[in-house]
Design a protein around this motif. Sequence first.
Motif, short mmCIF file in Angstrom:
data_model
loop_
_atom_site.label_atom_id
_atom_site.label_comp_id
_atom_site.label_asym_id
_atom_site.label_seq_id
_atom_site.Cartn_x
_atom_site.Cartn_y
_atom_site.Cartn_z
N THR A 76 87.08 26.08 15.59
CA THR A 76 87.06 25.47 16.92
C THR A 76 87.04 26.61 17.93
OG1 THR A 76 88.09 23.83 18.37
CG2 THR A 76 89.58 25.29 17.18
N VAL A 77 86.59 26.30 19.12
CA VAL A 77 86.47 27.32 20.16
C VAL A 77 87.23 26.88 21.40
CG1 VAL A 77 84.85 28.68 21.54
CG2 VAL A 77 84.17 27.91 19.27
N LEU A 107 80.41 36.90 8.29
CA LEU A 107 79.55 35.99 7.53
C LEU A 107 80.33 34.76 7.07
CD1 LEU A 107 76.81 35.36 6.31
CD2 LEU A 107 77.44 36.74 4.33
N ALA A 108 81.56 34.96 6.60
CA ALA A 108 82.39 33.82 6.18
C ALA A 108 82.69 32.91 7.38
CB ALA A 108 83.69 34.31 5.55
N LEU A 109 82.96 33.48 8.54
CA LEU A 109 83.21 32.68 9.74
C LEU A 109 81.97 31.86 10.11
CD1 LEU A 109 85.17 35.28 11.88
CD2 LEU A 109 86.09 33.15 10.95
N LEU A 110 80.81 32.49 10.08
CA LEU A 110 79.58 31.76 10.43
C LEU A 110 79.25 30.67 9.42
CD1 LEU A 110 77.35 34.65 11.78
CD2 LEU A 110 78.37 32.76 13.06
N ARG A 111 79.53 30.91 8.15
CA ARG A 111 79.31 29.86 7.14
C ARG A 111 80.15 28.63 7.44
NH1 ARG A 111 79.37 33.72 1.95
NH2 ARG A 111 77.16 34.20 1.91
N ILE A 112 81.41 28.85 7.81
CA ILE A 112 82.29 27.72 8.15
C ILE A 112 81.82 27.04 9.42
CG2 ILE A 112 84.64 27.11 8.88
CD1 ILE A 112 85.61 29.34 6.97
N ALA A 113 81.42 27.83 10.41
CA ALA A 113 80.96 27.26 11.68
C ALA A 113 79.68 26.44 11.51
CB ALA A 113 80.74 28.38 12.70
N MET A 114 78.84 26.82 10.55
CA MET A 114 77.56 26.13 10.35
C MET A 114 77.66 24.90 9.46
SD MET A 114 75.40 27.76 12.18
CE MET A 114 73.84 27.17 11.57
N PRO A 116 79.04 21.89 9.69
CA PRO A 116 78.70 20.57 10.25
C PRO A 116 77.20 20.40 10.49
CG PRO A 116 80.52 21.54 11.44
CD PRO A 116 80.00 22.59 10.52
N LEU A 117 76.49 21.49 10.75
CA LEU A 117 75.05 21.40 11.00
C LEU A 117 74.26 21.29 9.71
CD1 LEU A 117 74.81 24.13 13.77
CD2 LEU A 117 74.88 21.66 14.06
N SER A 118 74.76 21.87 8.63
CA SER A 118 74.01 21.87 7.38
C SER A 118 74.26 20.62 6.54
CB SER A 118 74.34 23.11 6.56
OG SER A 118 75.70 23.11 6.20
N ALA A 119 75.41 19.99 6.68
CA ALA A 119 75.73 18.80 5.89
C ALA A 119 76.60 17.86 6.71
CB ALA A 119 76.45 19.21 4.60
N PRO A 120 76.00 17.14 7.67
CA PRO A 120 76.82 16.25 8.48
C PRO A 120 77.46 15.15 7.65
CG PRO A 120 74.49 15.91 8.94
CD PRO A 120 74.59 17.07 8.00
N ARG A 121 78.73 14.89 7.91
CA ARG A 121 79.46 13.87 7.15
C ARG A 121 79.34 12.49 7.80
NH1 ARG A 121 81.48 17.19 3.67
NH2 ARG A 121 82.88 18.89 4.08
N LEU A 122 79.09 12.46 9.08
CA LEU A 122 78.95 11.20 9.79
C LEU A 122 77.47 10.83 9.88
CD1 LEU A 122 81.47 11.84 12.70
CD2 LEU A 122 81.86 10.54 10.62
N PRO A 123 77.13 9.56 9.78
CA PRO A 123 75.71 9.17 9.92
C PRO A 123 75.26 9.43 11.35
CG PRO A 123 77.13 7.24 9.70
CD PRO A 123 78.00 8.43 9.50
#
Length: 129
Positions: A76-77, A107-114, A116-123
């Motif tokens: 979160t920011v 790199l680990a931080l960016l993977r976590i930040a990305m 929601p964009l790579s696999a959205p859980r909500l339709p």
Amino acid sequence: MPRRNPARERAPQRKKAHHPDAFRCVSCRLDVPMIAPGTAHRNHCPHCLTSLHVDHRIPGDRRAACRGRMAALSITVRPDGEWLLIHHCQSCDELSANRIAGDDNALALLRIAMRPLSAPRLPLPAWAG
């Protein structure tokens, strides 16, 4: 000449070195220095971002009784642009927000930040697609 029995010969056991200025990560097993750039209380591994549930309410209070492993769940920011790691305790299900440190694995931080964009859980609605 007597035979050697390898089962009886054991390697000398190493004593654990106690470093008050470092801790061993419960996940990747690397030694982590307690001093971290950008934060007064390091509570997670800068390599794999895993933490232990040690703080109760105030960062650095070390009053949590759980001591469970905490996985980095999300980012979160703050309005001022500072990033916080959201950790999830694998033992008691508690969530906590922790400031990132200057030496955290980018790199680990960016993977976590990305995530929601790579696999959205909500339709997503059709118009958002």
